[in-house]
Design an enzyme around this catalytic site. Structure first.
Site, mmCIF file in Angstrom:
data_model
loop_
_atom_site.group_PDB
_atom_site.id
_atom_site.type_symbol
_atom_site.label_atom_id
_atom_site.label_comp_id
_atom_site.label_asym_id
_atom_site.label_seq_id
_atom_site.Cartn_x
_atom_site.Cartn_y
_atom_site.Cartn_z
ATOM 1 N N LYS A 1 1.813 8.060 0.773
ATOM 2 C CA LYS A 1 2.726 7.696 2.102
ATOM 3 C C LYS A 1 3.488 8.780 2.288
ATOM 4 O O LYS A 1 4.429 8.789 1.223
ATOM 5 C CB LYS A 1 2.038 6.458 2.534
ATOM 6 N N ARG B 1 -11.131 -0.402 2.741
ATOM 7 C CA ARG B 1 -12.613 -0.943 2.644
ATOM 8 C C ARG B 1 -13.349 -0.525 1.767
ATOM 9 O O ARG B 1 -14.721 -1.017 1.374
ATOM 10 C CB ARG B 1 -13.010 0.468 3.215
ATOM 11 N N ASP C 1 -6.076 6.682 -0.468
ATOM 12 C CA ASP C 1 -5.007 5.759 1.171
ATOM 13 C C ASP C 1 -6.079 5.034 1.890
ATOM 14 O O ASP C 1 -5.754 4.053 2.891
ATOM 15 C CB ASP C 1 -4.632 6.770 1.578
ATOM 16 N N ASP D 1 0.701 -1.305 -0.274
ATOM 17 C CA ASP D 1 0.207 -0.521 -0.435
ATOM 18 C C ASP D 1 0.283 1.346 -0.261
ATOM 19 O O ASP D 1 0.842 1.843 1.425
ATOM 20 C CB ASP D 1 -1.237 -0.258 1.407
#
Length: 489
Positions: A263, A337, A333, A256
């Protein structure tokens, strides 16, 4: 590593030939007439040893004792947590290169949970990641004998713990792998390998099949990566076909970056752990293969990378989920979900007895609970209570957090049915509220394991949690399910 359970009192432990003998000493220790008892009594009298968990005394070639090395360790009241604390304090002794055979002996009356804790924590202390490291650094401890006064009385707890260890280590190994050694395709291969065990089946779907299912949210997350997504479907059949299964859903973001909402660079390497929910599902199936309980379980793992690319989703994009609900992507990010919501919709086709999703979902949960307890949200009180009790029994704790409808206010969108984030306040709760929109009438729980799935710093690595919690929960449910009838000869 192999574990053996043996009826062994202190007089027997004295003659056990091994590289390491660990004696766990409880409060109110009653010495016998053997050399080990005499040694413990003398150490307690002179205050060189205390029975408080964490206190210990190491000896070498102690007179009258066959073991080369001896560790006397306090275990307090002798419950599972005290045993964990005791073994954590002496953890490095199990990794010593010369220790190939160890005996861990529990003095006094022993609880089943304490025996399980010995197995799980010795395995944890001696675990060595090897996939991308030189073989010379592999675990040297090959056999551990667990000695108790009455082996028959704790045999079930011992067997369950050995199976949980197999599952935890499977989860840890896959959680620890670098992203280039744990792509969605490789994760799918790990699931297929589990199908070699009795009662386990595996089906893997690729982008074309996922597109036909209408999983627009899942597809959107995967668009920025050159690694094709995989949708993994595991089944364990231990009960009659008429018995509704428990469905486990594991977040499988194999790396991720945050996508376009990228990030910060520091510690981004730890985002290889963003598939620890998926790894825990694989680990549970590894344990089920050993235990063969009378229950039906389905494991669903949406696996993909979240990467920034010319094709990647952008903040402000709107995608259509499998449920038909449209989602405004306010932050790329918040991708976990998105892959989970389509999987929760898919889970309804099994008419499940319950659905539990497991995900390293929010940093907010780390702030709320740290690394001690996983966050747990549930729409059903009985399911919540069962998970809490399973966590206590497994010493793999969780804590129930709220699902008040007021928390959903921040998810409202001007341009879609729902936004994928709701701001910083209550971030773990609002993430759960997002997922709840995609849950049908079945009992549902969400475990946010962002704080418990791995450790940073000097102890960096996957923990294998919450495999223990989930296995204990499933065994509890299996006790309520009639066993599958054997076919007639």
């Amino acid at each position: 590593m192999n574990f053996d359970l043996k009826t062994l009192d202190l007089s027997g432990a004295v003659s056990e030939k091994c590289d390491l003998l660990v004696l766990l000493v409880p409060e109110g220790f009653q010495p016998g007439a053997d050399a080990l008892s005499t040694l413990v009594a003398l150490a307690l009298k002179n205050k060189d040893l205390e029975t408080e968990p964490g206190k210990h005394l190491q000896l070498y070639h102690a007179p009258g004792i066959a073991a080369r090395r001896v560790v006397l360790a306090g275990m307090g009241k002798g419950d599972a947590r005290a045993v964990r604390q005791a073994l954590a304090a002496i953890g490095p002794v199990f990794k010593a290169g010369a220790v190939k055979r160890a005996v861990v002996c529990l003095a006094g009356v022993v609880r089943p949970g304490a025996v399980a804790s010995v197995v799980q924590n010795v395995a944890h202390a001696s675990y060595v990641y090897t996939t991308t490291k030189p073989k010379a650094e592999a675990r040297t401890l090959g056999r551990v004998v667990v000695g108790v006064a009455d082996a028959d009385g704790v045999a079930d707890a011992f067997a369950h713990a050995v199976a949980v260890v197999a599952g935890v280590e499977y989860a840890r190994e896959w959680g620890n792998r670098p992203a280039n050694h744990a792509t969605p395709a490789l994760l799918a291969d790990a699931a297929k390998a589990l199908a070699k065990h009795p009662g386990v089946q595996c089906k893997v779907m690729g982008p074309a099949e996922v597109s036909r299912l209408g999983m627009g949210a899942f597809l959107a997350v995967a668009r920025g990566s050159e690694e094709p997504l995989r949708f993994i479907e595991l089944r364990y059949s231990g009960a009659a076909k008429t018995q509704a299964p428990v469905v486990l859903v594991g977040k499988g973001i194999t790396f991720d970056t945050g996508g376009i909402s990228i990030k910060p660079a520091p510690e981004m390497d730890e985002m290889k752990f963003d598939m620890c929910g998926a790894a825990s599902v694989l680990g549970v199936f590894r344990a089920l293969a050993e235990l063969q309980p009378a229950i039906n379980v389905v494991g669903l793992v949406p696996a993909c990378e979240n990467m920034p690319d010319g094709r990647a989703i952008k903040p402000g994009d709107v995608v259509t989920s499998m449920s038909g609900q449209t989602i405004e992507i306010l932050n790329t990010d918040a991708e976990g979900r998105l892959i989970l919501c389509d999987t929760l919709t898919y889970a309804a086709r099994y008419k499940p007895a319950a659905v539990v999703d497991i995900a390293t979902l929010t940093g907010a949960c780390v702030i709320a609970l740290g690394g001690v307890r996983s966050g747990m949200f549930a729409t059903d009180d009985a399911l919540a209570d069962a998970l809490l009790q399973a966590g206590e029994a497994a010493d793999d704790l969780c804590w129930r957090l709220p699902l008040d409808e007021d928390y959903a206010e921040g998810l409202k969108s001007h341009f879609a049915d729902v936004g994928n984030v709701a701001g910083r306040p209550g971030g773990a709760v609002t993430a759960a509220k997002f997922l709840q929109r995609f849950v049908g009438e079945f009992p549902w729980a969400h475990l946010d394991i962002a704080g418990t799935a791995w450790k940073s710093g000097a102890a960096k690595g996957a923990t294998g949690r919450p495999v223990g919690l989930l296995v204990h929960y499933l065994l509890g449910q299996a006790a309520k399910v009639p066993a599958r009838r054997a076919p007639k000869a």
